[in-house]
Design a protein around this motif. Structure first.
Motif, PDB file in Angstrom:
ATOM      1  N   ASP A 186     -22.880  -9.312 -14.388  1.00  0.00           N
ATOM      2  CA  ASP A 186     -22.393 -10.427 -15.198  1.00  0.00           C
ATOM      3  C   ASP A 186     -21.884  -9.969 -16.563  1.00  0.00           C
ATOM      4  O   ASP A 186     -21.502 -10.787 -17.390  1.00  0.00           O
ATOM      5  N   THR A 187     -21.911  -8.659 -16.809  1.00  0.00           N
ATOM      6  CA  THR A 187     -21.396  -8.121 -18.069  1.00  0.00           C
ATOM      7  C   THR A 187     -20.226  -7.199 -17.747  1.00  0.00           C
ATOM      8  O   THR A 187     -19.637  -7.274 -16.676  1.00  0.00           O
ATOM      9  N   ASN A 188     -19.916  -6.294 -18.676  1.00  0.00           N
ATOM     10  CA  ASN A 188     -18.803  -5.376 -18.401  1.00  0.00           C
ATOM     11  C   ASN A 188     -19.252  -4.077 -17.734  1.00  0.00           C
ATOM     12  O   ASN A 188     -18.505  -3.106 -17.686  1.00  0.00           O
ATOM     13  N   MET A 189     -20.487  -4.037 -17.249  1.00  0.00           N
ATOM     14  CA  MET A 189     -20.978  -2.958 -16.379  1.00  0.00           C
ATOM     15  C   MET A 189     -20.847  -1.576 -17.015  1.00  0.00           C
ATOM     16  O   MET A 189     -20.327  -0.645 -16.415  1.00  0.00           O
ATOM     17  N   THR A 190     -21.341  -1.434 -18.226  1.00  0.00           N
ATOM     18  CA  THR A 190     -21.247  -0.154 -18.931  1.00  0.00           C
ATOM     19  C   THR A 190     -22.566   0.620 -18.911  1.00  0.00           C
ATOM     20  O   THR A 190     -22.748   1.555 -19.683  1.00  0.00           O
ATOM     21  N   LEU A 191     -23.483   0.236 -18.044  1.00  0.00           N
ATOM     22  CA  LEU A 191     -24.775   0.921 -17.969  1.00  0.00           C
ATOM     23  C   LEU A 191     -24.572   2.403 -17.655  1.00  0.00           C
ATOM     24  O   LEU A 191     -23.876   2.761 -16.712  1.00  0.00           O
ATOM     25  N   SER A 192     -25.184   3.263 -18.449  1.00  0.00           N
ATOM     26  CA  SER A 192     -25.087   4.708 -18.230  1.00  0.00           C
ATOM     27  C   SER A 192     -26.401   5.242 -17.675  1.00  0.00           C
ATOM     28  O   SER A 192     -27.444   4.583 -17.744  1.00  0.00           O
ATOM     29  N   LEU A 193     -26.337   6.446 -17.150  1.00  0.00           N
ATOM     30  CA  LEU A 193     -27.541   7.097 -16.632  1.00  0.00           C
ATOM     31  C   LEU A 193     -28.579   7.263 -17.740  1.00  0.00           C
ATOM     32  O   LEU A 193     -29.774   7.029 -17.528  1.00  0.00           O
ATOM     33  N   PHE A 211     -31.567   9.367  -7.367  1.00  0.00           N
ATOM     34  CA  PHE A 211     -30.812   8.117  -7.263  1.00  0.00           C
ATOM     35  C   PHE A 211     -30.199   7.913  -5.881  1.00  0.00           C
ATOM     36  O   PHE A 211     -30.307   6.837  -5.281  1.00  0.00           O
ATOM     37  N   SER A 212     -29.542   8.928  -5.352  1.00  0.00           N
ATOM     38  CA  SER A 212     -28.787   8.766  -4.103  1.00  0.00           C
ATOM     39  C   SER A 212     -29.671   8.411  -2.917  1.00  0.00           C
ATOM     40  O   SER A 212     -29.202   7.838  -1.935  1.00  0.00           O
ATOM     41  N   ARG A 213     -30.960   8.729  -2.989  1.00  0.00           N
ATOM     42  CA  ARG A 213     -31.862   8.430  -1.873  1.00  0.00           C
ATOM     43  C   ARG A 213     -32.006   6.927  -1.642  1.00  0.00           C
ATOM     44  O   ARG A 213     -32.294   6.493  -0.526  1.00  0.00           O
ATOM     45  N   TYR A 214     -31.815   6.160  -2.692  1.00  0.00           N
ATOM     46  CA  TYR A 214     -32.073   4.722  -2.596  1.00  0.00           C
ATOM     47  C   TYR A 214     -30.827   3.871  -2.833  1.00  0.00           C
ATOM     48  O   TYR A 214     -30.903   2.648  -2.760  1.00  0.00           O
ATOM     49  N   PHE A 215     -29.695   4.531  -3.103  1.00  0.00           N
ATOM     50  CA  PHE A 215     -28.481   3.789  -3.412  1.00  0.00           C
ATOM     51  C   PHE A 215     -27.294   4.346  -2.619  1.00  0.00           C
ATOM     52  O   PHE A 215     -26.391   4.984  -3.163  1.00  0.00           O
ATOM     53  N   PHE A 220     -25.262   8.345  -9.253  1.00  0.00           N
ATOM     54  CA  PHE A 220     -25.286   7.193 -10.160  1.00  0.00           C
ATOM     55  C   PHE A 220     -23.865   6.804 -10.566  1.00  0.00           C
ATOM     56  O   PHE A 220     -23.482   5.625 -10.506  1.00  0.00           O
ATOM     57  N   GLY A 221     -23.072   7.796 -10.968  1.00  0.00           N
ATOM     58  CA  GLY A 221     -21.710   7.514 -11.407  1.00  0.00           C
ATOM     59  C   GLY A 221     -20.848   6.922 -10.306  1.00  0.00           C
ATOM     60  O   GLY A 221     -20.115   5.946 -10.528  1.00  0.00           O
ATOM     61  N   ASP A 222     -20.928   7.501  -9.106  1.00  0.00           N
ATOM     62  CA  ASP A 222     -20.118   7.000  -7.988  1.00  0.00           C
ATOM     63  C   ASP A 222     -20.539   5.589  -7.585  1.00  0.00           C
ATOM     64  O   ASP A 222     -19.696   4.752  -7.243  1.00  0.00           O
ATOM     65  N   TYR A 223     -21.841   5.340  -7.628  1.00  0.00           N
ATOM     66  CA  TYR A 223     -22.335   4.013  -7.255  1.00  0.00           C
ATOM     67  C   TYR A 223     -21.846   2.958  -8.248  1.00  0.00           C
ATOM     68  O   TYR A 223     -21.375   1.882  -7.855  1.00  0.00           O
ATOM     69  N   MET A 224     -21.939   3.266  -9.537  1.00  0.00           N
ATOM     70  CA  MET A 224     -21.493   2.310 -10.548  1.00  0.00           C
ATOM     71  C   MET A 224     -19.985   2.087 -10.469  1.00  0.00           C
ATOM     72  O   MET A 224     -19.499   0.957 -10.612  1.00  0.00           O
ATOM     73  N   ARG A 225     -19.225   3.151 -10.221  1.00  0.00           N
ATOM     74  CA  ARG A 225     -17.768   2.990 -10.086  1.00  0.00           C
ATOM     75  C   ARG A 225     -17.422   2.121  -8.882  1.00  0.00           C
ATOM     76  O   ARG A 225     -16.508   1.294  -8.944  1.00  0.00           O
ATOM     77  N   LYS A 226     -18.160   2.310  -7.794  1.00  0.00           N
ATOM     78  CA  LYS A 226     -17.917   1.483  -6.605  1.00  0.00           C
ATOM     79  C   LYS A 226     -18.170   0.007  -6.918  1.00  0.00           C
ATOM     80  O   LYS A 226     -17.373  -0.868  -6.541  1.00  0.00           O
ATOM     81  N   LEU A 243      -4.753  -8.034 -15.544  1.00  0.00           N
ATOM     82  CA  LEU A 243      -5.348  -6.760 -15.133  1.00  0.00           C
ATOM     83  C   LEU A 243      -5.986  -6.040 -16.316  1.00  0.00           C
ATOM     84  O   LEU A 243      -6.989  -5.340 -16.153  1.00  0.00           O
ATOM     85  N   THR A 244      -5.429  -6.224 -17.496  1.00  0.00           N
ATOM     86  CA  THR A 244      -6.027  -5.627 -18.701  1.00  0.00           C
ATOM     87  C   THR A 244      -7.396  -6.236 -18.966  1.00  0.00           C
ATOM     88  O   THR A 244      -8.363  -5.520 -19.287  1.00  0.00           O
ATOM     89  N   GLU A 245      -7.491  -7.537 -18.817  1.00  0.00           N
ATOM     90  CA  GLU A 245      -8.778  -8.212 -19.017  1.00  0.00           C
ATOM     91  C   GLU A 245      -9.786  -7.777 -17.953  1.00  0.00           C
ATOM     92  O   GLU A 245     -10.972  -7.557 -18.251  1.00  0.00           O
ATOM     93  N   ILE A 246      -9.318  -7.645 -16.732  1.00  0.00           N
ATOM     94  CA  ILE A 246     -10.217  -7.231 -15.644  1.00  0.00           C
ATOM     95  C   ILE A 246     -10.713  -5.806 -15.873  1.00  0.00           C
ATOM     96  O   ILE A 246     -11.885  -5.492 -15.618  1.00  0.00           O
ATOM     97  N   ALA A 247      -9.837  -4.948 -16.371  1.00  0.00           N
ATOM     98  CA  ALA A 247     -10.262  -3.577 -16.689  1.00  0.00           C
ATOM     99  C   ALA A 247     -11.402  -3.605 -17.699  1.00  0.00           C
ATOM    100  O   ALA A 247     -12.410  -2.899 -17.547  1.00  0.00           O
ATOM    101  N   TYR A 248     -11.271  -4.435 -18.731  1.00  0.00           N
ATOM    102  CA  TYR A 248     -12.319  -4.543 -19.747  1.00  0.00           C
ATOM    103  C   TYR A 248     -13.597  -5.127 -19.152  1.00  0.00           C
ATOM    104  O   TYR A 248     -14.700  -4.633 -19.406  1.00  0.00           O
ATOM    105  N   LEU A 249     -13.451  -6.179 -18.349  1.00  0.00           N
ATOM    106  CA  LEU A 249     -14.615  -6.859 -17.776  1.00  0.00           C
ATOM    107  C   LEU A 249     -15.390  -5.978 -16.799  1.00  0.00           C
ATOM    108  O   LEU A 249     -16.551  -6.256 -16.498  1.00  0.00           O
ATOM    109  N   THR A 250     -14.752  -4.956 -16.294  1.00  0.00           N
ATOM    110  CA  THR A 250     -15.435  -4.055 -15.353  1.00  0.00           C
ATOM    111  C   THR A 250     -15.787  -2.709 -15.987  1.00  0.00           C
ATOM    112  O   THR A 250     -16.130  -1.759 -15.286  1.00  0.00           O
TER     113      THR A 250
END
Length: 279
Positions: A186-193, A211-215, A220-226, A243-250
């Motif tokens: 529900d945010t811009n999904m900027t959570l880092s490792l 991380f990969s064992r459960y996701f 972590f990076g590939d999962y968040m990008r997906k 599309l600019t707004e969507i880039a920011y929102l994601t």
């Protein structure tokens, strides 16, 4: 008799218990503790310390503890001599001692990476050394044996590992992380490792490794990008955002980065994907 050594065994500290239990003491019990506690616990538990400096059962010159046990207990077996050379090469980083040494080191390094329980490592290691003993007794002159006893024993180890993985419960930290990631939807999904590890109060290196064992077998990076691309597709399909707004929102810092990652995941640029929806 009880035997005690350092925790997180790999090669010699699994080979020695196998040798002792198969040829010295069938009822031997093995205990793994932090290195600094071995001598203290050995005295407390009346256990024999092994494979560490300053004790009787240890390395001497270029030879491993496995070699010493063979000599100390006067075990005469050509197959065990062959195994001793392999163990020595694997344990002392001398693969030139035996062609099989590098493979043995790779197998136990991989098992130690995947398995956190020393008892489970020992259990699987006993099977592997049983297989190695069969090879050293019956098959060492042959270059390859299709479906031979070594292959069958390694398959047995692999099946045990798969069974363990199938029954693995998601640990609490992974459950909490899944909730954190869901909140990010529900945010811009900027959570880092680093942020996740701080929030969960666990080591970032451990989080990255586990991380990969459960996701979905993703980093972590590939999962968040997906997830970010999945969210971007949903926003393109269901909103009037640019599309600019969507880039920011994601969570993408700029449009070009968004375009590149989106195309990598979908095979289309965001604009092409948007146009395809209108057809």
């Amino acid at each position: 008799m009880r035997w005690i050594t350092r925790e997180r065994p790999k090669i010699d500290r699994i080979a020695c218990p196998w040798l002792i239990r198969r040829f010295v003491d069938l009822e031997a019990e093995f205990i793994y503790v932090p290195a600094e506690l071995v001598l203290q616990q050995a005295e407390l538990l009346s256990a024999i310390p092994f494979d560490m400096p300053g004790v009787e059962y240890t390395h001497y010159n270029d030879e491993c503890t496995f070699d010493y046990i063979l000599k100390r207990h006067r075990i005469k077996d050509p197959a065990l001599d062959r195994i001793a050379t392999i163990v020595r090469g694997a344990d002392t980083d001398r693969p030139d001692f035996a062609p099989q040494a590098a493979g043995l080191e790779a197998i136990f390094s991989g098992l130690a990476y995947n398995i956190g329980s020393d008892a489970e490592l020992l259990s699987l290691g006993m099977i592997i050394y049983d297989g190695l003993y069969s090879w050293a007794t019956h098959l060492f002159k042959k270059k390859h044996v299709q479906d031979g006893p070594v292959e069958q024993l390694l398959l047995q180890v692999y099946r045990q590992y798969l069974k363990r993985e199938k029954g693995r419960k998601m640990p609490e930290w992974a459950e909490n992380l899944k909730e954190m990631i869901q909140d990010q939807m529900d945010t811009n999904m900027t959570l880092s490792l680093q942020q996740a590890s701080q929030e969960l109060e666990i080591n970032p290196a451990y989080l990255s490794r586990e991380f990969s064992r459960y996701f979905d077998n993703l980093s972590f990076g590939d999962y968040m990008r997906k997830l970010r691309i999945d969210k971007a597709k949903l926003l393109i399909e269901t909103t009037v955002h640019s599309l600019t707004e969507i880039a920011y929102l994601t969570g993408f810092s700029d449009q070009s980065h968004f375009n590149r990652i989106f195309k990598k995941h979908t095979g289309q640029s965001p604009s092409s994907y948007k146009k395809s929806l209108k057809k």
